[in-house]
Design a protein around this motif. Structure first.
Motif, PDB file in Angstrom:
ATOM      1  N   ARG A  14       0.858  -1.222   0.134  1.00 37.14           N
ATOM      2  CA  ARG A  14       0.147   0.031  -0.004  1.00 37.14           C
ATOM      3  C   ARG A  14       1.015   1.137  -0.039  1.00 37.14           C
ATOM      4  O   ARG A  14       1.983   1.138   0.518  1.00 37.14           O
ATOM      5  CB  ARG A  14      -0.874   0.075   1.389  1.00 37.14           C
ATOM      6  N   THR A  15       0.237   2.168  -0.558  1.00 35.71           N
ATOM      7  CA  THR A  15       1.095   3.529  -0.665  1.00 35.71           C
ATOM      8  C   THR A  15       0.311   4.736  -0.448  1.00 35.71           C
ATOM      9  O   THR A  15      -0.980   4.696  -0.604  1.00 35.71           O
ATOM     10  CB  THR A  15       1.597   3.801  -2.299  1.00 35.71           C
ATOM     11  N   GLY A  16       1.253   5.856  -0.005  1.00 36.02           N
ATOM     12  CA  GLY A  16       0.432   6.854   0.332  1.00 36.02           C
ATOM     13  C   GLY A  16       1.318   8.062  -0.078  1.00 36.02           C
ATOM     14  O   GLY A  16       2.398   7.890  -0.837  1.00 36.02           O
ATOM     15  N   SER A  17       0.711   9.358   0.188  1.00 36.09           N
ATOM     16  CA  SER A  17       1.542  10.651  -0.116  1.00 36.09           C
ATOM     17  C   SER A  17       1.407  11.738   0.853  1.00 36.09           C
ATOM     18  O   SER A  17       0.247  11.600   1.686  1.00 36.09           O
ATOM     19  CB  SER A  17       1.183  11.052  -1.565  1.00 36.09           C
ATOM     20  N   ILE A  18       2.438  12.369   0.907  1.00 39.90           N
ATOM     21  CA  ILE A  18       2.378  13.679   1.858  1.00 39.90           C
ATOM     22  C   ILE A  18       3.035  14.827   1.317  1.00 39.90           C
ATOM     23  O   ILE A  18       4.108  14.780   0.604  1.00 39.90           O
ATOM     24  CB  ILE A  18       2.866  13.126   3.366  1.00 39.90           C
ATOM     25  N   GLY A  19       2.523  16.135   1.494  1.00 40.57           N
ATOM     26  CA  GLY A  19       3.283  17.277   0.985  1.00 40.57           C
ATOM     27  C   GLY A  19       2.678  18.400   1.755  1.00 40.57           C
ATOM     28  O   GLY A  19       1.589  18.350   2.138  1.00 40.57           O
ATOM     29  N   TRP A  20       3.536  19.469   1.903  1.00 42.63           N
ATOM     30  CA  TRP A  20       3.206  20.744   2.412  1.00 42.63           C
ATOM     31  C   TRP A  20       3.436  21.801   1.464  1.00 42.63           C
ATOM     32  O   TRP A  20       4.400  22.141   0.673  1.00 42.63           O
ATOM     33  CB  TRP A  20       4.342  20.962   3.753  1.00 42.63           C
ATOM     34  N   CYS A  21       2.425  22.704   1.437  1.00 44.88           N
ATOM     35  CA  CYS A  21       2.169  23.826   0.565  1.00 44.88           C
ATOM     36  C   CYS A  21       2.398  23.434  -0.771  1.00 44.88           C
ATOM     37  O   CYS A  21       1.555  23.020  -1.331  1.00 44.88           O
ATOM     38  CB  CYS A  21       3.261  24.809   1.126  1.00 44.88           C
ATOM     39  N   PHE A  22       3.369  23.753  -1.565  1.00 46.91           N
ATOM     40  CA  PHE A  22       3.659  23.318  -2.707  1.00 46.91           C
ATOM     41  C   PHE A  22       3.569  21.820  -2.973  1.00 46.91           C
ATOM     42  O   PHE A  22       3.023  21.329  -3.888  1.00 46.91           O
ATOM     43  CB  PHE A  22       5.138  23.771  -3.213  1.00 46.91           C
ATOM     44  N   GLY A  23       4.134  20.980  -1.848  1.00 47.72           N
ATOM     45  CA  GLY A  23       4.295  19.678  -1.868  1.00 47.72           C
ATOM     46  C   GLY A  23       2.777  19.313  -1.655  1.00 47.72           C
ATOM     47  O   GLY A  23       2.462  18.157  -2.063  1.00 47.72           O
ATOM     48  N   GLY A  24       1.965  20.120  -0.868  1.00 48.36           N
ATOM     49  CA  GLY A  24       0.471  19.571  -0.616  1.00 48.36           C
ATOM     50  C   GLY A  24      -0.121  19.439  -1.796  1.00 48.36           C
ATOM     51  O   GLY A  24      -1.104  18.679  -2.375  1.00 48.36           O
ATOM     52  N   ALA A  25      -0.246  20.697  -2.711  1.00 44.68           N
ATOM     53  CA  ALA A  25      -0.821  20.652  -4.200  1.00 44.68           C
ATOM     54  C   ALA A  25      -0.362  19.428  -4.920  1.00 44.68           C
ATOM     55  O   ALA A  25      -1.239  18.892  -5.589  1.00 44.68           O
ATOM     56  CB  ALA A  25      -0.365  22.035  -4.803  1.00 44.68           C
ATOM     57  N   TRP A  26       0.799  18.980  -4.964  1.00 46.44           N
ATOM     58  CA  TRP A  26       1.383  17.787  -5.694  1.00 46.44           C
ATOM     59  C   TRP A  26       0.946  16.632  -5.146  1.00 46.44           C
ATOM     60  O   TRP A  26       0.786  15.671  -5.650  1.00 46.44           O
ATOM     61  CB  TRP A  26       2.932  18.085  -5.928  1.00 46.44           C
ATOM     62  N   SER A  27       0.653  16.531  -3.535  1.00 48.64           N
ATOM     63  CA  SER A  27       0.210  15.332  -3.144  1.00 48.64           C
ATOM     64  C   SER A  27      -1.431  15.090  -3.783  1.00 48.64           C
ATOM     65  O   SER A  27      -1.660  14.040  -4.002  1.00 48.64           O
ATOM     66  CB  SER A  27       0.127  15.521  -1.553  1.00 48.64           C
ATOM     67  N   LEU A  28      -1.947  16.310  -3.889  1.00 52.43           N
ATOM     68  CA  LEU A  28      -3.207  16.157  -4.535  1.00 52.43           C
ATOM     69  C   LEU A  28      -3.218  15.724  -5.769  1.00 52.43           C
ATOM     70  O   LEU A  28      -4.015  14.880  -6.394  1.00 52.43           O
ATOM     71  CB  LEU A  28      -4.008  17.517  -4.242  1.00 52.43           C
ATOM     72  N   LYS A  29      -2.434  16.192  -6.793  1.00 47.84           N
ATOM     73  CA  LYS A  29      -2.057  16.058  -8.154  1.00 47.84           C
ATOM     74  C   LYS A  29      -1.680  14.478  -8.272  1.00 47.84           C
ATOM     75  O   LYS A  29      -2.116  13.803  -9.144  1.00 47.84           O
ATOM     76  CB  LYS A  29      -0.928  16.797  -8.695  1.00 47.84           C
ATOM     77  N   LEU A  30      -0.969  14.019  -7.210  1.00 44.74           N
ATOM     78  CA  LEU A  30      -0.710  12.359  -7.463  1.00 44.74           C
ATOM     79  C   LEU A  30      -1.977  11.602  -7.222  1.00 44.74           C
ATOM     80  O   LEU A  30      -2.116  10.730  -7.884  1.00 44.74           O
ATOM     81  CB  LEU A  30       0.432  12.097  -6.389  1.00 44.74           C
TER      82      LEU A  30
END
Length: 299
Positions: free
Chosen positions: A180-196
């Motif tokens: 199983r896999t997940g993603s996490i990001g903050w600010c700029f990275g948060g937007a990219w976590s959503l994109k993924l």
């Protein structure tokens, strides 16, 4: 004309004038007052419909929300590797053997620096194979101007190639073989976590710290992973009304999600940020840990 008739005519004219004025008020926007010379232009009304990497803010205002931490992170425990022609930082749990649940870690606007590597190490301590990607092509910003330039230079297609390659690495590399896999990001990275999450149907969990949001329910229907969104009520870039739109859109799209809100400012939990709010960030992190454990480690 009699005096009474004259009064009736004046009353009719007054009624007509008032009706016309009320009609104009209800259908036409009020004229905007021009700011005095030298004053800043008024901020635009909050709306999620913007493609700007700074969201609702000007570049200057967005830069003002960020400040780099002056301290050094603890020594890195993982290793740097090549990923889709870019670099990445892999941190594995001590002594663990595959299969290991995996998390794609996406840096904030400073880039893949030592603080993001430390956060990957923290995830590894929690039992995950954490792979921190680099969307800046090896650049690590140390000033706000450099960070803004790096963020604006990111090509979306290339970025998607990298984050999807990270997900694929975690799923297929023999050291990880993540079930199983997940993603996490903050600010700029948060937007990219959503994109993924929007572009990778095999993702099992997505954590978004106050990133630029998508509020179209039709677009959000592509998400298969449960979403944990973490936001600040005093965030000028992602204000509460935009978070409300995101929450509503996820609900309409049928996406499992949880939204957490803190009485804090933008970047309150950024690993590299000097505006780190210890109390709010610690509470958010405990929710993240529980969220990831339930989605990536649960039976």
């Amino acid at each position: 004309m009699t005096l009474r008739s004259h009064h009736r005519r004046l009353a009719a004219l007054a009624s007509l004038f008032l009706a016309t004025a009320c009609s104009a008020t209800s259908t036409s926007p009020a004229p905007r007052a021009e700011p005095p010379p030298g004053a800043a232009a008024p901020a635009p009304a909050p709306s999620a419909a913007t493609d700007s990497p700074t969201g609702l803010l000007s570049e200057q205002d967005f830069k003002a929300l960020h400040e780099l931490r002056p301290d050094k992170a603890p020594p890195a425990r993982g290793q740097t590797l090549d990923l889709a022609g870019s670099r990445a930082y892999l941190s594995l749990p001590a002594g663990a053997k595959a299969p290991i649940p995996g998390v794609v870690v996406i840096h904030e606007w400073w880039g893949l620096n030592e603080h993001i590597q430390h956060w990957a190490d923290r995830l590894a301590e929690d039992g995950y194979a954490a792979l921190a990607v680099d969307l800046y092509g090896g650049k690590v910003a140390t000033t706000r101007d450099d960070a803004m330039a790096a963020m604006k230079s990111v090509d979306e297609a290339r970025g998607l190639e990298i984050v999807r390659a990270a997900h694929r690495f975690l799923s297929t590399d023999a050291r990880v073989s993540a079930p199983r896999t997940g993603s996490i990001g903050w600010c700029f990275g948060g937007a990219w976590s959503l994109k993924l999450a929007l572009n990778e149907p095999e993702l099992d969990a997505a954590v978004i710290y106050y990133g630029h949001l998508v509020t179209d329910p039709a677009a959000l229907k592509a998400i298969r992973a449960p979403v944990l969104g973490i936001f600040a009520n005093r965030d000028e870039g992602i204000p509460p009304q935009v978070v409300d739109e995101f929450d509503k859109a996820l609900q309409e799209a049928g996406v499992e999600h949880e939204i957490l809100r803190y009485d804090a400012q933008h970047a309150f939990a950024n690993p590299s940020g000097a505006r780190y709010d210890t109390e709010s960030a610690a509470d958010a992190w405990e929710h993240v840990r529980k969220f990831l454990a339930a989605r990536l480690k649960g039976g």
